[in-house]
Design a protein around this motif. Sequence first.
Motif, short mmCIF file in Angstrom:
data_model
loop_
_atom_site.label_atom_id
_atom_site.label_comp_id
_atom_site.label_asym_id
_atom_site.label_seq_id
_atom_site.Cartn_x
_atom_site.Cartn_y
_atom_site.Cartn_z
N LEU A 162 0.81 -1.22 0.00
CA LEU A 162 0.00 0.00 0.00
C LEU A 162 0.84 1.27 0.00
O LEU A 162 0.53 2.23 -0.70
N ILE A 163 1.91 1.26 0.74
CA ILE A 163 2.75 2.45 0.86
C ILE A 163 3.41 2.81 -0.47
O ILE A 163 3.79 3.96 -0.70
N ARG A 164 3.53 1.85 -1.38
CA ARG A 164 4.17 2.09 -2.67
C ARG A 164 3.17 2.47 -3.77
O ARG A 164 3.57 2.83 -4.86
N ILE A 165 1.85 2.41 -3.48
CA ILE A 165 0.85 2.80 -4.48
C ILE A 165 0.70 4.32 -4.44
O ILE A 165 0.33 4.89 -3.42
N ASP A 166 0.99 4.97 -5.59
CA ASP A 166 0.86 6.41 -5.70
C ASP A 166 -0.56 6.81 -6.07
O ASP A 166 -1.12 7.73 -5.51
N SER A 167 -1.15 6.08 -7.04
CA SER A 167 -2.52 6.38 -7.46
C SER A 167 -3.12 5.14 -8.12
O SER A 167 -2.41 4.19 -8.44
N SER A 168 -4.43 5.20 -8.30
CA SER A 168 -5.13 4.10 -8.98
C SER A 168 -6.31 4.68 -9.72
O SER A 168 -6.80 5.76 -9.36
N ARG A 169 -6.73 3.98 -10.76
CA ARG A 169 -7.91 4.44 -11.50
C ARG A 169 -8.62 3.25 -12.12
O ARG A 169 -8.00 2.26 -12.50
N ILE A 170 -9.91 3.39 -12.18
CA ILE A 170 -10.75 2.37 -12.81
C ILE A 170 -10.75 2.66 -14.31
O ILE A 170 -11.02 3.79 -14.73
N LEU A 171 -10.45 1.66 -15.12
CA LEU A 171 -10.47 1.82 -16.57
C LEU A 171 -11.81 1.43 -17.16
O LEU A 171 -12.29 2.06 -18.09
N ASP A 172 -12.40 0.35 -16.63
CA ASP A 172 -13.74 -0.10 -17.02
C ASP A 172 -14.19 -1.12 -15.98
O ASP A 172 -13.56 -1.25 -14.93
N SER A 173 -15.26 -1.84 -16.26
CA SER A 173 -15.81 -2.77 -15.27
C SER A 173 -14.97 -4.04 -15.10
O SER A 173 -15.30 -4.89 -14.29
N GLN A 174 -13.87 -4.13 -15.84
CA GLN A 174 -13.01 -5.32 -15.73
C GLN A 174 -11.56 -5.01 -15.37
O GLN A 174 -10.81 -5.91 -15.03
N HIS A 175 -11.17 -3.73 -15.47
CA HIS A 175 -9.76 -3.38 -15.30
C HIS A 175 -9.56 -2.18 -14.39
O HIS A 175 -10.30 -1.21 -14.47
N LEU A 185 -6.11 0.21 -12.90
CA LEU A 185 -4.69 0.49 -13.06
C LEU A 185 -4.13 1.07 -11.76
O LEU A 185 -4.73 1.97 -11.17
N PHE A 186 -2.99 0.56 -11.34
CA PHE A 186 -2.30 1.05 -10.14
C PHE A 186 -0.94 1.60 -10.57
O PHE A 186 -0.17 0.90 -11.23
N ILE A 187 -0.68 2.85 -10.21
CA ILE A 187 0.60 3.48 -10.52
C ILE A 187 1.38 3.60 -9.22
O ILE A 187 0.88 4.12 -8.22
N MET A 188 2.59 3.11 -9.26
CA MET A 188 3.41 3.03 -8.07
C MET A 188 4.27 4.30 -7.91
O MET A 188 4.41 5.08 -8.85
N GLU A 207 3.28 1.87 -20.51
CA GLU A 207 2.37 2.94 -20.94
C GLU A 207 1.71 2.56 -22.27
O GLU A 207 0.52 2.80 -22.47
N GLU A 208 2.47 1.94 -23.17
CA GLU A 208 1.94 1.54 -24.47
C GLU A 208 0.84 0.48 -24.32
O GLU A 208 -0.17 0.52 -25.02
N GLN A 209 1.03 -0.46 -23.42
CA GLN A 209 0.02 -1.49 -23.17
C GLN A 209 -1.25 -0.86 -22.60
O GLN A 209 -2.36 -1.25 -22.96
N VAL A 210 -1.10 0.11 -21.72
CA VAL A 210 -2.26 0.78 -21.13
C VAL A 210 -3.01 1.55 -22.22
O VAL A 210 -4.24 1.50 -22.29
N ASP A 211 -2.27 2.26 -23.07
CA ASP A 211 -2.90 3.00 -24.16
C ASP A 211 -3.66 2.07 -25.10
O ASP A 211 -4.78 2.38 -25.52
N ALA A 212 -3.07 0.92 -25.42
CA ALA A 212 -3.74 -0.06 -26.29
C ALA A 212 -5.01 -0.59 -25.63
O ALA A 212 -6.04 -0.74 -26.31
N LEU A 213 -4.96 -0.85 -24.34
CA LEU A 213 -6.15 -1.33 -23.63
C LEU A 213 -7.24 -0.26 -23.62
O LEU A 213 -8.42 -0.57 -23.83
N LYS A 214 -6.86 0.99 -23.41
CA LYS A 214 -7.84 2.08 -23.42
C LYS A 214 -8.52 2.19 -24.78
O LYS A 214 -9.74 2.39 -24.86
N LEU A 215 -7.76 2.03 -25.87
CA LEU A 215 -8.35 2.04 -27.22
C LEU A 215 -9.31 0.88 -27.41
O LEU A 215 -10.38 1.03 -28.00
N GLU A 216 -8.93 -0.29 -26.91
CA GLU A 216 -9.79 -1.48 -27.00
C GLU A 216 -11.10 -1.27 -26.21
O GLU A 216 -12.18 -1.60 -26.69
N ILE A 217 -10.99 -0.70 -25.04
CA ILE A 217 -12.17 -0.42 -24.22
C ILE A 217 -13.08 0.58 -24.94
O ILE A 217 -14.30 0.39 -24.99
N LYS A 218 -12.49 1.61 -25.52
CA LYS A 218 -13.26 2.63 -26.24
C LYS A 218 -13.98 2.00 -27.44
O LYS A 218 -15.16 2.29 -27.69
#
Length: 155
Positions: A47-60, A62-65, A129-140
């Motif tokens: 927990l102490i290493r998690i900087d932020s988190s965000r919901i991408l959709d109902s299945q994913h 993302l946690f940024i350390m 970052e590239e994998q996250v961008d690709a997933l965001k495009l897939e979700i969209k």
Amino acid sequence: MNLPKRITAAVALSLTVLAGASIAAEPGTADFDVPPGDDKSKFCLQLIRIDSSRILDSQHMLFIMTDKRMYLNTFPLDCSGLKPGDTYKVRTSLNRLCNQDVITKLTYGGQGFIPGVSCGLGMFEEVTEEQVDALKLEIKAKKQKATTQKQDNDQ
């Protein structure tokens, strides 16, 4: 005279065993955090290493350390009703967030937050970052397809 030596030896052995158990349970041990043979997935994040988190959709989610590494969590089951921008809480009894811990959507209801849908977390997979961008495009794309199909059905 032999009895005090035996008690001292038993106490020393007990302390050694307890110290060993304490060391084995230290946060960040590879045996607990990383599945065997997999250097990209983790069971838990500290927990102490998690900087932020965000919901991408109902299945994913993302946690940024704090070291800027990113971990994608794919829920084992679709978490219907959970969407980007939702407020949520996570329940954990440790100083880590682990697979099978529960995330609960919160909705503001006048006097405070009302708990909504709850879902278990899956494994944490390190991503770029590239994998996250690709997933965001897939979700969209999936969202646009669903909207188009709904409009076709409504006509």
